[in-house]
Design an enzyme around this catalytic site. Structure first.
Site, short mmCIF file in Angstrom:
data_model
loop_
_atom_site.label_atom_id
_atom_site.label_comp_id
_atom_site.label_asym_id
_atom_site.label_seq_id
_atom_site.Cartn_x
_atom_site.Cartn_y
_atom_site.Cartn_z
NE ARG A 62 -40.99 0.08 -10.19
CZ ARG A 62 -40.01 -0.27 -9.38
NH1 ARG A 62 -40.30 -0.73 -8.17
NH2 ARG A 62 -38.75 -0.21 -9.76
CE LYS A 71 -38.86 -4.19 -14.85
NZ LYS A 71 -37.67 -3.29 -14.99
O1 G3P Z 1 -39.66 3.74 -16.45
C1 G3P Z 1 -38.36 3.63 -16.00
C2 G3P Z 1 -38.13 2.61 -14.94
O2 G3P Z 1 -39.32 1.94 -14.64
C3 G3P Z 1 -37.08 1.63 -15.21
O3 G3P Z 1 -36.66 0.93 -14.10
O4 G3P Z 1 -36.53 -0.97 -12.58
O5 G3P Z 1 -38.16 0.80 -12.16
O6 G3P Z 1 -38.53 -0.77 -14.00
P1 G3P Z 1 -37.52 -0.04 -13.19
CA CA Z 2 -40.56 0.01 -14.90
#
Ligand code: G3P
Ligand code: CA
Length: 276
Positions: free
Chosen positions: A42, A144
């Protein structure tokens, strides 16, 4: 595996004498350690507000190989970057991402929760992030909760295709999700773009499960708690790469370097530097 072969045979000759041929060269090594892709989760989330330009710019400054982004959709159809399916944790607003218009989302402050210096940092759009970072840094695109946004795969495919980012090795683009059906569909829409599957479930690490993933995925991306040397070996033997998450300590970074994974997805790009 099958996907990789298909792409390989189609472009092998044209790539043989091109600058892109380097992309197919043997993996570089650094000292005794295998080279690893440093993926800013992120953005450089340890230091700046996740899924904002501030965090992505910092990741580039910190020499990350990729930025990881979470893509969702506003009520009126704009692709935006935010992790949670509500705006409550990371902005000064409330409500579900998909219930708010782009104008409403854009008016929110997605930075100040992380520190005064980030006041007013907006939620970015997918389009503006592609345009700002393409060619500068790889982009690991996570869809997502795509089950909340019917047709989001086509929208993402269109945004990439209109920028010519759907070609093999054109620029570093990978698409991943916890939603495997969405990734199968994305693989059909974008057969030349590498696909990743995300999981933290050990049931997804059996030889049978990995074999099934390898029919459409190029990357198997587990949480680091389920990574073992055997898993890395099994993933590689099926022609896939393995990227693991989320590093938030030096010890976790060192563990994944020792496991010789291909990519480490980290809030702190400085914890994952095999050049150190
Ligand atoms: O890139 C892996 C990771 O982002 C997955 O989990 O919840 O941080 O989106 P999350
Ligand atoms: Ca992610």
């Amino acid at each position: 595996m099958a996907k990789r072969l298909l792409i390989g045979t189609g472009v092998a000759f044209s790539l043989l004498f091109s600058p892109f041929s380097q992309a197919f060269a043997e993996e570089p090594t650094v000292g005794e350690r295998k080279q690893v892709d440093n993926v800013a989760h992120r953005g450089a989330t340890g230091y700046a507000p996740e899924n904002t330009v501030a965090a992505f710019d910092l990741a580039v400054d910190m020499k990350a190989d990729y930025i990881e982004i979470d893509v969702q959709r506003s009520k009126d159809g704009e692709l935006v970057l935010i992790h949670d399916t509500t705006v409550d944790r990371t902005t000064n607003g409330t409500g579900k991402v998909g219930d708010l218009t782009f104008e409403q989302l854009r008016s929110l402050d997605a930075g100040s929760w992380k520190g005064e210096q980030y006041v007013g940092e907006p939620i970015p759009t997918f389009d503006e992030i592609l345009d700002r970072y393409r060619g500068k840094v790889g982009i690991l695109i996570e869809l997502k909760a795509p089950e909340l946004y019917p047709g989001i795969e086509e929208q993402v495919a269109e945004a990439l295709t209109e920028r010519n980012l759907d070609k093999p090795q054109n620029e570093k683009i990978i698409i991943q999700s916890f939603n495997f059906e969405s990734m199968k569909k994305t693989n059909e829409l974008l057969p030349q773009v590498p696909i990743g599957v995300l999981t933290s479930n050990r049931a997804h690490t059996t030889p049978e499960a990995l074999q099934e993933f390898s029919t459409y995925a190029d990357w198997f991306n587990p949480s680091y708690g389920i990574v073992t040397e055997e898993l890395v070996k099994n993933v590689h033997s099926l022609g896939m790469k393995i990227g693991s998450w989320t590093v938030r300590s030096q010890a976790a970074g060192d563990f994944l370097l020792d496991m010789k994974v291909d990519a480490i997805i980290t809030d702190y790009p400085d914890y994952v530097d095999p050049r150190n």
